[in-house]
Design a protein around this motif. Structure first.
Motif, short mmCIF file in Angstrom:
data_model
loop_
_atom_site.label_atom_id
_atom_site.label_comp_id
_atom_site.label_asym_id
_atom_site.label_seq_id
_atom_site.Cartn_x
_atom_site.Cartn_y
_atom_site.Cartn_z
N LEU A 1 -6.96 1.65 -1.60
CA LEU A 1 -6.19 0.82 -0.68
C LEU A 1 -5.13 0.02 -1.44
O LEU A 1 -4.00 -0.05 -1.01
CB LEU A 1 -7.13 -0.12 0.08
CG LEU A 1 -6.46 -1.07 1.07
CD1 LEU A 1 -5.83 -0.25 2.19
CD2 LEU A 1 -7.45 -2.06 1.61
N ARG A 2 -5.51 -0.55 -2.56
CA ARG A 2 -4.57 -1.35 -3.34
C ARG A 2 -3.38 -0.50 -3.82
O ARG A 2 -2.25 -0.94 -3.78
CB ARG A 2 -5.32 -1.97 -4.52
CG ARG A 2 -4.49 -2.90 -5.33
CD ARG A 2 -5.32 -3.57 -6.39
NE ARG A 2 -5.01 -4.98 -6.35
CZ ARG A 2 -5.71 -5.92 -6.91
NH1 ARG A 2 -6.81 -5.62 -7.53
NH2 ARG A 2 -5.34 -7.15 -6.86
N GLU A 3 -3.69 0.73 -4.28
CA GLU A 3 -2.62 1.62 -4.75
C GLU A 3 -1.70 2.00 -3.59
O GLU A 3 -0.49 2.06 -3.75
CB GLU A 3 -3.24 2.86 -5.39
CG GLU A 3 -2.22 3.88 -5.87
CD GLU A 3 -1.24 3.34 -6.91
OE1 GLU A 3 -0.12 3.88 -6.99
OE2 GLU A 3 -1.57 2.39 -7.63
N ARG A 4 -2.27 2.24 -2.43
CA ARG A 4 -1.46 2.57 -1.25
C ARG A 4 -0.53 1.43 -0.88
O ARG A 4 0.62 1.64 -0.53
CB ARG A 4 -2.36 2.89 -0.06
CG ARG A 4 -2.75 4.31 0.02
CD ARG A 4 -2.95 4.63 1.49
NE ARG A 4 -2.94 6.05 1.64
CZ ARG A 4 -3.87 6.72 2.27
NH1 ARG A 4 -4.89 6.08 2.79
NH2 ARG A 4 -3.79 8.01 2.39
N ARG A 5 -1.04 0.21 -0.96
CA ARG A 5 -0.22 -0.97 -0.64
C ARG A 5 0.92 -1.09 -1.64
O ARG A 5 2.06 -1.38 -1.26
CB ARG A 5 -1.08 -2.23 -0.63
CG ARG A 5 -0.31 -3.48 -0.32
CD ARG A 5 -1.13 -4.47 0.50
NE ARG A 5 -0.55 -5.80 0.56
CZ ARG A 5 0.53 -6.13 1.25
NH1 ARG A 5 1.17 -5.21 1.94
NH2 ARG A 5 0.98 -7.37 1.26
N ALA A 6 0.64 -0.86 -2.92
CA ALA A 6 1.67 -0.92 -3.95
C ALA A 6 2.74 0.14 -3.70
O ALA A 6 3.94 -0.12 -3.81
CB ALA A 6 1.06 -0.74 -5.35
N GLU A 7 2.32 1.35 -3.33
CA GLU A 7 3.28 2.42 -3.01
C GLU A 7 4.14 2.02 -1.81
O GLU A 7 5.35 2.26 -1.80
CB GLU A 7 2.55 3.73 -2.71
CG GLU A 7 1.98 4.40 -3.92
CD GLU A 7 1.19 5.65 -3.54
OE1 GLU A 7 1.46 6.25 -2.47
OE2 GLU A 7 0.31 6.04 -4.33
N GLY A 8 3.53 1.44 -0.80
CA GLY A 8 4.27 1.01 0.38
C GLY A 8 5.29 -0.07 0.04
O GLY A 8 6.42 -0.04 0.54
N MET A 9 4.90 -1.00 -0.82
CA MET A 9 5.84 -2.04 -1.26
C MET A 9 7.01 -1.42 -2.00
O MET A 9 8.17 -1.78 -1.77
CB MET A 9 5.14 -3.05 -2.18
CG MET A 9 4.19 -3.97 -1.51
SD MET A 9 3.46 -5.07 -2.75
CE MET A 9 2.36 -6.01 -1.73
N ALA B 1 2.33 -5.06 -8.62
CA ALA B 1 2.30 -3.85 -7.80
C ALA B 1 3.57 -3.03 -8.00
O ALA B 1 3.53 -1.80 -8.13
CB ALA B 1 2.13 -4.23 -6.33
N LEU B 2 4.72 -3.71 -8.04
CA LEU B 2 6.00 -3.00 -8.21
C LEU B 2 6.16 -2.46 -9.63
O LEU B 2 6.76 -1.40 -9.83
CB LEU B 2 7.17 -3.91 -7.85
CG LEU B 2 7.25 -4.32 -6.38
CD1 LEU B 2 8.41 -5.28 -6.17
CD2 LEU B 2 7.37 -3.11 -5.46
N ARG B 3 5.63 -3.17 -10.60
CA ARG B 3 5.74 -2.73 -12.00
C ARG B 3 5.11 -1.34 -12.18
O ARG B 3 5.60 -0.52 -12.95
CB ARG B 3 5.08 -3.75 -12.93
CG ARG B 3 5.45 -3.56 -14.38
CD ARG B 3 5.04 -4.76 -15.24
NE ARG B 3 6.00 -5.85 -15.05
CZ ARG B 3 5.73 -7.02 -14.48
NH1 ARG B 3 4.52 -7.29 -14.05
NH2 ARG B 3 6.66 -7.95 -14.35
N ALA B 4 4.03 -1.07 -11.44
CA ALA B 4 3.37 0.23 -11.52
C ALA B 4 4.29 1.36 -11.03
O ALA B 4 4.09 2.52 -11.38
CB ALA B 4 2.08 0.21 -10.70
#
Length: 93
Positions: free
Chosen positions: A1-9, A45-48
């Motif tokens: 879920l966290r990775e999905r949120r980061a991708e969405g951002m 999140a964006l740095r990833a």
């Protein structure tokens, strides 16, 4: 879920930067410098996805931080369903 949120951002930031490029009269092929200000958890999140963001918007540099210097050509707010995020860009000379 966290990775999905980061991708969405990351996708939302790319979308907003592309709109800002267009609104600023930049050509599709113009290289830019990009600055993004956001709370630390959003920066992480964006740095990833920083390299992907840079590739998508043709940015030679993507700076993540908590302040944008005044000398940027264009700036805009990005709505990420909560945190205040600003993007700024300048055409690369």
């Amino acid at each position: 879920l966290r990775e999905r949120r980061a991708e969405g951002m990351a996708r939302e930031v790319v979308s907003r930067v592309q709109r800002l490029r267009k609104d600023s009269g930049l050509a599709v092929s113009d290289r830019i410098r990009l600055a993004i200000t956001a709370p630390m958890e959003v920066q992480d999140a964006l740095r990833a996805h920083q390299a992907w963001i840079a590739a998508e918007v043709l940015a030679v540099d993507v700076a993540l931080g908590d302040a944008i210097p005044a000398a940027w050509e264009a700036q805009a707010e990005v709505d990420l369903d909560g945190p205040a995020v600003r993007v700024a860009l300048s055409k690369e000379a």
